[in-house]
Design an enzyme around this catalytic site. Structure first.
Site, PDB file in Angstrom:
ATOM      1  N   LYS A  46     105.176  21.365  11.428  1.00 11.65           N
ATOM      2  CA  LYS A  46     105.007  19.962  11.769  1.00 11.65           C
ATOM      3  C   LYS A  46     103.621  19.779  12.367  1.00 11.65           C
ATOM      4  O   LYS A  46     103.020  20.698  12.929  1.00 11.65           O
ATOM      5  CB  LYS A  46     106.076  19.471  12.733  1.00 11.65           C
ATOM      6  CG  LYS A  46     106.074  20.080  14.131  1.00 11.65           C
ATOM      7  CD  LYS A  46     105.085  19.551  15.129  1.00 11.65           C
ATOM      8  CE  LYS A  46     105.138  18.049  15.265  1.00 11.65           C
ATOM      9  NZ  LYS A  46     104.078  17.580  16.264  1.00 11.65           N
ATOM     10  N   THR A  95     104.053   3.316  22.586  1.00 15.58           N
ATOM     11  CA  THR A  95     104.646   1.972  22.686  1.00 15.58           C
ATOM     12  C   THR A  95     105.798   1.817  21.713  1.00 15.58           C
ATOM     13  O   THR A  95     106.019   2.632  20.856  1.00 15.58           O
ATOM     14  CB  THR A  95     103.588   0.907  22.393  1.00 15.58           C
ATOM     15  OG1 THR A  95     103.073   1.117  21.080  1.00 15.58           O
ATOM     16  CG2 THR A  95     102.470   0.971  23.402  1.00 15.58           C
ATOM     17  N   ASN A 101      97.551   6.161  16.999  1.00 14.90           N
ATOM     18  CA  ASN A 101      97.318   6.755  18.315  1.00 14.90           C
ATOM     19  C   ASN A 101      97.192   5.715  19.408  1.00 14.90           C
ATOM     20  O   ASN A 101      97.490   6.001  20.570  1.00 14.90           O
ATOM     21  CB  ASN A 101      96.087   7.661  18.245  1.00 14.90           C
ATOM     22  CG  ASN A 101      96.408   8.972  17.539  1.00 14.90           C
ATOM     23  OD1 ASN A 101      97.030   9.848  18.108  1.00 14.90           O
ATOM     24  ND2 ASN A 101      96.013   9.074  16.276  1.00 14.90           N
ATOM     25  N   THR A 136      99.306  18.562  18.009  1.00 16.27           N
ATOM     26  CA  THR A 136     100.635  19.029  18.294  1.00 16.27           C
ATOM     27  C   THR A 136     101.190  19.410  16.964  1.00 16.27           C
ATOM     28  O   THR A 136     101.483  18.564  16.168  1.00 16.27           O
ATOM     29  CB  THR A 136     101.370  17.862  18.948  1.00 16.27           C
ATOM     30  OG1 THR A 136     100.882  17.592  20.161  1.00 16.27           O
ATOM     31  CG2 THR A 136     102.787  17.783  18.755  1.00 16.27           C
ATOM     32  N   THR A 142     107.095  14.653  14.513  1.00 13.24           N
ATOM     33  CA  THR A 142     106.797  13.580  15.469  1.00 13.24           C
ATOM     34  C   THR A 142     106.164  12.417  14.692  1.00 13.24           C
ATOM     35  O   THR A 142     106.863  11.560  14.177  1.00 13.24           O
ATOM     36  CB  THR A 142     105.887  14.070  16.619  1.00 13.24           C
ATOM     37  OG1 THR A 142     104.774  14.783  16.079  1.00 13.24           O
ATOM     38  CG2 THR A 142     106.654  14.982  17.550  1.00 13.24           C
ATOM     39  N   GLU A 180      97.378  11.987  10.319  1.00  9.05           N
ATOM     40  CA  GLU A 180      97.606  10.604  10.752  1.00  9.05           C
ATOM     41  C   GLU A 180      96.609   9.666  10.074  1.00  9.05           C
ATOM     42  O   GLU A 180      95.402   9.778  10.254  1.00  9.05           O
ATOM     43  CB  GLU A 180      97.499  10.516  12.272  1.00  9.05           C
ATOM     44  CG  GLU A 180      98.669  11.183  12.968  1.00  9.05           C
ATOM     45  CD  GLU A 180      98.552  11.243  14.468  1.00  9.05           C
ATOM     46  OE1 GLU A 180      99.585  11.466  15.118  1.00  9.05           O
ATOM     47  OE2 GLU A 180      97.441  11.076  14.998  1.00  9.05           O
TER      48      GLU A 180
END
Length: 401
Positions: free
Chosen positions: A178, A401, A396, A189, A152, A273
């Site tokens: 992942k 978007t 995040n 996730t 993702t 991230e």
């Protein structure tokens, strides 16, 4: 913004075939649906999220695993099918039925998985429309394509592999995972799929998996958040003929599995991230494992600690703060704190020999170890984490978007 080098090499696992394709869930041309096929007679164990809002595919997966040994895993990215109620359950079951119709197996022999945005209906038409293509493209060499298909916000596919001998017979373990945000798995996730050509029944696999999860996926955190969709699966195809019910064989196999799972779980942190640092937090000298683990997570999850790491600021007061909020009983006058080999704190106070430039030199590195010696026992725990950067906030803030 990922830390370290990335392995893309793997050994195929006899008895396991995979395929991946673009169904349009994440946009044109991006792989987002994956199919695993396992040889008849394979056995599988799994551990899943403990989240109150366990996603629909997790609920179906748990149920199906209790009925039959799975022949197929069906994974989609881009949509979590979580917080979707009975409709989500029906959607997951519909996708399993589509696999069964294509393969001539029973619906319960397919285990579904999803990852992505929470609270939206699963695009079942897009998924079921590519089942025929996925089935036709199954091949033992498609591990890397599958690793890409489950991503993702990841920037790199995560794959790890081991080949070794047991009783002069080659044995293979290969896995993919992942996850780069919403990461502090509370397993049983993030998704992980590991296969081996060793032979084991589901009960033995469950024991091996849970033991290894505790030293890998349950020792990582990016942001302290637990996904609704976390799952870690271990499948044994048995093709090699090596039976893990043999104690000698299992003693060789078990550390190889744990090593592979640590590599995969650390890969999630290296690709966290916005991550610019890979951080190892070691808490030793504790009277219990629980005390060590609570302190390690208090440090690893502290926003103040993580932002200091991003800035390269050797602010050891933030380590003190994190230890103090961990909610455990320790004697602060016995605590020593280290950055790498540099001692910051001695017996609960600033080390008189510490120099700020020494700590700053360690904090400037891409990989950092924070070590806390509690001076109260023989227990040790290790947690892996990342820093907290502006990029994490951007990713995040713009996630939908």
């Amino acid at each position: 913004m990922a830390v370290g080098n990335w392995n893309l090499f793997f050994h195929p696992v006899p008895g396991a075939r995979l395929s991946a394709t673009a169904a349009g869930i994440k946009g044109d041309g991006v792989r987002d649906v994956v199919l695993f096929e396992f040889a008849d007679g394979s056995h599988t164990a799994g551990v899943f999220t403990r989240s109150l809002f366990a996603a629909a595919p997790i609920q179906v997966a748990r149920r199906n695993l209790g009925v039959l040994s799975p022949r197929y895993f069906l994974v989609n990215s881009g949509n979590a099918n979580a917080a979707t109620g009975d409709e989500g359950i029906n959607d997951a079951e519909l996708c399993c039925k589509a696999v069964s119709q294509q393969t001539g197996t029973r619906p319960q022999e397919t285990v579904p998985f999803s990852t992505g945005v929470i609270g939206e209906r699963l695009p079942t038409r897009e998924i079921t429309d590519v089942i025929c293509e996925l089935h036709a493209q199954l091949h033992e060499n498609n591990w890397l394509e599958a690793a890409e298909g489950i991503m993702t916000t990841d920037t790199h596919p995560k794959i790890a592999t081991r080949r070794f001998e047991i009783q002069d017979t080659p044995v293979t373990i290969t896995g993919i995972a992942k996850g780069s945000g919403m990461i502090q798995p509370n397993m049983a996730t993030m998704l992980a799929y590991i296969a081996t050509d060793a032979r084991a029944d589901s009960q033995q696999l469950d024991g091996l998996l849970r033991k290894s999860v505790e030293k890998s996926f349950n020792r990582i955190t990016v942001d302290s958040d637990t996904s609704t969709n976390d799952a870690c699966m271990l499948t044994a195809t048995g093709v090699s003929g090596i039976d893990l019910s043999d104690e000698v064989a299992c003693d060789v196999f078990s550390p190889q599995l744990e090593s592979l799972m640590q590599e995969l779980s650390q890969g999630l942190i290296r690709d966290g991230e916005g991550a610019t640092k890979f951080v190892t937090v070691v808490v030793e000298g504790g009277s219990t494992q629980d005390i060590c683990l609570k302190i390690a997570y208090a440090i690893a999850n502290s926003p103040l600690m993580k932002t200091a790491i991003y800035a390269g600021d050797a602010n050891w007061g933030r380590v003190v703060m994190a230890i103090g909020k961990a909610g455990v009983s320790v004697d602060p006058t016995k605590i020593n704190v280290y950055l790498g080999d540099v001692r910051l704190m001695l017996n609960g106070g600033k080390d008189p020999d510490y120099r700020e430039q020494e700590g700053a030199a360690v904090m400037a590195e891409d990989e950092i170890t924070i070590r806390v010696d509690l001076g109260s026992g023989d227990c040790t725990e290790t947690v892996w984490t990342s820093d907290l950067s502006y990029e994490y906030i951007r990713i995040n803030a713009e996630y939908r978007t």
